[in-house]
Design an enzyme around this catalytic site. Structure first.
Site, PDB file in Angstrom:
ATOM      1  N   THR A 117      -9.600  -0.426  -2.182  1.00  0.00           N
ATOM      2  CA  THR A 117      -9.487   0.776  -1.364  1.00  0.00           C
ATOM      3  C   THR A 117     -10.091   1.978  -2.070  1.00  0.00           C
ATOM      4  O   THR A 117     -10.057   2.067  -3.307  1.00  0.00           O
ATOM      5  CB  THR A 117      -8.009   1.073  -1.037  1.00  0.00           C
ATOM      6  OG1 THR A 117      -7.900   2.356  -0.426  1.00  0.00           O
ATOM      7  CG2 THR A 117      -7.148   1.070  -2.288  1.00  0.00           C
ATOM      8  N   TYR A 141       0.164   2.943  -3.801  1.00  0.00           N
ATOM      9  CA  TYR A 141      -0.722   1.984  -3.140  1.00  0.00           C
ATOM     10  C   TYR A 141      -2.062   1.927  -3.864  1.00  0.00           C
ATOM     11  O   TYR A 141      -2.519   0.855  -4.287  1.00  0.00           O
ATOM     12  CB  TYR A 141      -0.910   2.380  -1.674  1.00  0.00           C
ATOM     13  CG  TYR A 141      -2.071   1.680  -1.005  1.00  0.00           C
ATOM     14  CD1 TYR A 141      -2.118   0.292  -0.919  1.00  0.00           C
ATOM     15  CD2 TYR A 141      -3.124   2.418  -0.458  1.00  0.00           C
ATOM     16  CE1 TYR A 141      -3.186  -0.350  -0.307  1.00  0.00           C
ATOM     17  CE2 TYR A 141      -4.190   1.785   0.159  1.00  0.00           C
ATOM     18  CZ  TYR A 141      -4.227   0.410   0.228  1.00  0.00           C
ATOM     19  OH  TYR A 141      -5.280  -0.222   0.823  1.00  0.00           O
TER      20      TYR A 141
END
Length: 327
Positions: A117, A141
């Site tokens: 990501t 995350y």
């Protein structure tokens, strides 16, 4: 036929990846615990209901299908939740990745395509993110994904694991042919949330934060069509199978859209207003994240077929209109 183990293969991106793999001549094996995925999204190869946190489930899948590669999509991925419960994100994301990597190596499957990501880069306003940008994640995350990248590099050095890493941010749209699409429980992504509000499936879209240092005060993000995204993953898989070695690629349009701009685009595509209520910022949200894809274009030969935000919204809207879509 060459099998590819696709973790999260019953989920949004994973199901699209399975379709792309099947079209490219592979047999995708969807490995999913169905915590957020849908078994009826598995249409392009065998399904294994399994838990990445259980090594025995993985060993059985590798022994049965003997995949030539892994595509790892499965992960906890909600920024706000990761800030509220970081322990769960570290435990699940890293624990499952470690189990998967070790099971793959034990089975002699040394090609690994990892769905990372752009959240690994953190909040770097005004910077076009590329593969050389320093990674400074600001939420659990992004930090857990960055740690998995490090883990892959460690196993590459010690066990000869070949890996390609893709970093991207907002994935949008749906299969234009209507076979698979986006359907989360609960829904968390901006475009389907807006479409739900337009269709009356929720009272309104909540706009989280209007005081960011952006032109209109709302967060700015890059968007990439899900079918273009998974096409890049197939190119990355072939890169590994051709013996070209480790690499990492950013995937994005290189253009950022604010939340208000996406709202306006959704209204234009559907010709209907989006009900909106304003809310406070969410912890861990960066003001602006925009990712270039020059390296993927030049090195992998990636060419997005649906780069326009309007196409992403149109395809997502068409998927949401399908009979049987969960309301």
């Amino acid at each position: 036929m060459q099998h590819v183990l696709v973790t999260g293969g019953a989920g949004y991106i994973g199901a699209h990846a399975c379709k792309a793999l099947a079209r490219a001549g592979f047999v995708p094996v969807a490995f999913d615990n169905l915590s957020t995925g849908w078994e009826d999204a598995v249409k392009f190869g065998p399904f294994v209901k399994g838990d990445l946190m259980k090594r025995a489930d993985l060993d059985a899948a590798f022994a049965r299908y003997r995949p030539v590669a892994v595509m790892h999509f499965a992960a906890l991925s909600l920024v706000g939740e990761s800030m509220a419960d970081p322990g769960r994100y570290w435990r699940v994301n890293l624990g499952s990745a470690l189990n998967l990597i070790e099971a793959a190596i034990a089975a002699g499957c040394l090609n690994f395509v990892f769905s990372s990501t752009c959240a690994t880069y953190g909040d770097q306003d005004g910077v076009m993110l590329d593969e050389t940008t320093a990674q400074r994640p600001i939420n659990s995350y992004g930090a857990s994904k960055r740690a998995i990248e490090d883990m892959l590099n460690n196993f590459s050095a010690s066990h000869g694991l070949n890996r390609v890493i893709f970093r991207y941010f907002n994935v949008a749209g749906a299969d234009p042919e209507g076979e698979v699409g986006e359907q989360h429980r609960p829904e968390t992504h901006l475009i389907p949330l807006m479409l739900d509000a337009i269709e009356g499936r929720r009272p309104a879209l909540t706009l989280y934060g209007t005081d960011y240092s952006t032109p209109d005060g709302t967060c700015v993000r890059d968007y990439v069509h899900v079918t273009d995204l998974v096409a890049a993953h197939v190119l990355g898989l072939n890169w590994l199978l051709d013996g070209k070695g480790n690499s990492e690629f950013n995937l994005g349009s290189g253009k950022g859209f604010s939340v208000r701009e996406v709202i306006a685009a959704s209204s234009a595509v559907t010709n209907r207003p989006v009900p909106v209520v304003e809310g406070p910022r969410r912890a861990g949200d960066a003001a602006a994240l925009v990712s270039g894809s020059r390296r993927a274009v030049e090195v992998l030969g990636w060419k997005p077929h649906h780069p326009d935000l309007a196409d992403m919204i149109r395809h997502a809207h068409a998927w949401g209109q399908k009979p049987g879509f969960a309301k």
